[in-house]
Design an enzyme around this catalytic site. Sequence first.
Site, short mmCIF file in Angstrom:
data_model
loop_
_atom_site.label_atom_id
_atom_site.label_comp_id
_atom_site.label_asym_id
_atom_site.label_seq_id
_atom_site.Cartn_x
_atom_site.Cartn_y
_atom_site.Cartn_z
CG ASN A 185 0.09 -9.06 0.08
OD1 ASN A 185 -0.08 -8.78 1.42
ND2 ASN A 185 -0.35 -10.00 -0.63
CB VAL A 186 5.27 -4.63 0.05
CG1 VAL A 186 4.36 -3.68 1.17
CG2 VAL A 186 5.86 -5.72 1.30
CG HIS A 189 0.12 -1.63 3.63
ND1 HIS A 189 -0.30 -2.53 4.19
CD2 HIS A 189 -0.51 -0.60 3.95
CE1 HIS A 189 -1.52 -2.25 4.85
NE2 HIS A 189 -1.80 -0.93 4.92
CB CYS A 199 15.39 9.65 -0.91
SG CYS A 199 16.27 10.91 0.29
CB CYS A 216 15.21 14.28 -2.11
SG CYS A 216 15.69 12.87 -2.87
CB CYS A 218 19.34 9.39 -1.38
SG CYS A 218 18.77 10.32 -3.05
CB CYS A 223 19.52 14.68 -1.39
SG CYS A 223 18.41 13.44 -0.57
CG ASN A 275 -8.80 -15.73 5.84
OD1 ASN A 275 -8.19 -16.80 6.19
ND2 ASN A 275 -8.60 -14.47 5.83
CB ALA A 323 -6.68 -17.63 -1.93
P1 NAD Z 1 -2.40 -11.10 8.11
O1 NAD Z 1 -0.94 -11.81 8.18
O2 NAD Z 1 -2.77 -10.13 9.51
O3 NAD Z 1 -3.38 -12.10 7.76
C1 NAD Z 1 -3.20 -12.92 6.66
C2 NAD Z 1 -4.76 -13.68 6.72
O4 NAD Z 1 -4.75 -14.29 5.51
C3 NAD Z 1 -5.21 -14.45 7.83
O5 NAD Z 1 -6.44 -14.17 7.97
C4 NAD Z 1 -4.99 -15.91 7.13
O6 NAD Z 1 -5.93 -16.89 7.54
C5 NAD Z 1 -5.11 -15.84 5.84
N1 NAD Z 1 -4.37 -16.75 4.98
C6 NAD Z 1 -3.20 -17.31 5.36
N2 NAD Z 1 -2.83 -18.18 4.15
C7 NAD Z 1 -3.98 -18.16 3.23
C8 NAD Z 1 -4.35 -18.96 1.90
N3 NAD Z 1 -3.34 -19.69 1.56
N4 NAD Z 1 -5.48 -18.73 1.65
C9 NAD Z 1 -6.36 -17.55 1.93
N5 NAD Z 1 -5.92 -16.98 3.17
C10 NAD Z 1 -5.15 -17.52 3.91
O7 NAD Z 1 -2.18 -10.22 6.90
P2 NAD Z 1 -2.78 -8.70 6.43
O8 NAD Z 1 -4.20 -8.70 6.71
O9 NAD Z 1 -2.46 -8.52 5.04
O10 NAD Z 1 -1.71 -7.92 7.16
C11 NAD Z 1 -0.68 -7.86 7.44
C12 NAD Z 1 0.11 -6.62 6.67
O11 NAD Z 1 1.34 -7.11 6.58
C13 NAD Z 1 -0.45 -6.28 5.50
O12 NAD Z 1 -0.70 -4.98 5.81
C14 NAD Z 1 0.74 -6.34 4.50
O13 NAD Z 1 0.98 -5.07 4.05
C15 NAD Z 1 2.05 -6.82 5.12
N6 NAD Z 1 2.58 -8.24 4.66
C16 NAD Z 1 2.58 -8.34 3.38
C17 NAD Z 1 3.27 -9.51 2.80
C18 NAD Z 1 3.46 -9.47 1.56
O14 NAD Z 1 3.70 -8.88 0.60
N7 NAD Z 1 3.48 -10.91 0.72
C19 NAD Z 1 3.50 -10.48 3.70
C20 NAD Z 1 3.26 -10.32 4.91
C21 NAD Z 1 2.72 -9.31 5.54
#
Ligand code: NAD
Length: 250
Positions: free
Chosen positions: A102-103, A119, A127, A130, A148, A151, A214, A233
């Site tokens: 997540n980001v 990620h 940038c 640079c 930036c 630069c 999950n 979760a």
């Molecule tokens: P994904 O969207 O592919 O999958 C999400 C997974 O989470 C699914 O398997 C789903 O069943 C499960 N899920 C949904 N709600 C849930 C809950 N409340 N509790 C437990 N499980 C739950 O996500 P991914 O595998 O992380 O890949 C997507 C890419 O997108 C990642 O690499 C990430 O960088 C990025 N992303 C980031 C964010 C963030 O920063 N919050 C949000 C969306 C996507």
Amino acid sequence: MAATLEQAARALSDAKNVVAVTGAGVSEESGIPTFRGDHGIWVKYPIEEFGTIDAYLNDANRVWAFWCELSELVKDCRPNPAHYALAELEGIDRMETVITQNVDNLHQEAGSTSVIEYHGNARHLVCLQCRKRAPFDLDNRTKLAPKCVECDGLLKPDVVMFGETIPNYALFEASARAQKCDVMIVVGTSAQVFPAAELPFAAKERGAFIIECNREPTDFTRLITDAFLEGPAGETLPELVTLVKAELAI
Ligand code: NAD
């Protein structure tokens, strides 16, 4: 694969080195949509048009507008009980590192101090010329893709877009940690995004016990998970932590 919540708690209380791998699902209960599934972000915004580095280079202003919209959506989101449960595990010495895809910075906001951002982090810009980083000031966003101050190169959100490589530190450190842990907790990730999806397999190959949280089964569940905690979760992780504390009598 038949281990129960109790067995997962026992594995955690006996563990010497625990690592978590988290994905979009851990932040779903904070109000941040996941990227896949029927309501996923990529349904409304196709990956090729908004998620790739080529798309950014071809039309930075259009993709920038998408990121601004996304940032507006997540600006006021706060950690949920799943983030706090992982931070609490660190507090009781049962969590070395959280490796997150997540980001959104929510693990850090919940109190986890050892976080590997696989990620990147959308709270920063980088940038393309640079490589200098700058904070992404959500309250003073520019309409056009910013430049930036050092630069005049093009800035982009400091996240790994499709077509970009994982930062070296995150790639190697996460891999090393995955191979060293004896328990891995895999939370809210669909097992579709590589190379992050390789980490649980690497841990399993070295004999780690895999706990997966999950809402629904994934490829991990079918192939390597030892204890599958089905459900949100934000409910399953706090339950797990309560049991671990009971096992450890704290
Ligand atoms: P994904 O969207 O592919 O999958 C999400 C997974 O989470 C699914 O398997 C789903 O069943 C499960 N899920 C949904 N709600 C849930 C809950 N409340 N509790 C437990 N499980 C739950 O996500 P991914 O595998 O992380 O890949 C997507 C890419 O997108 C990642 O690499 C990430 O960088 C990025 N992303 C980031 C964010 C963030 O920063 N919050 C949000 C969306 C996507």
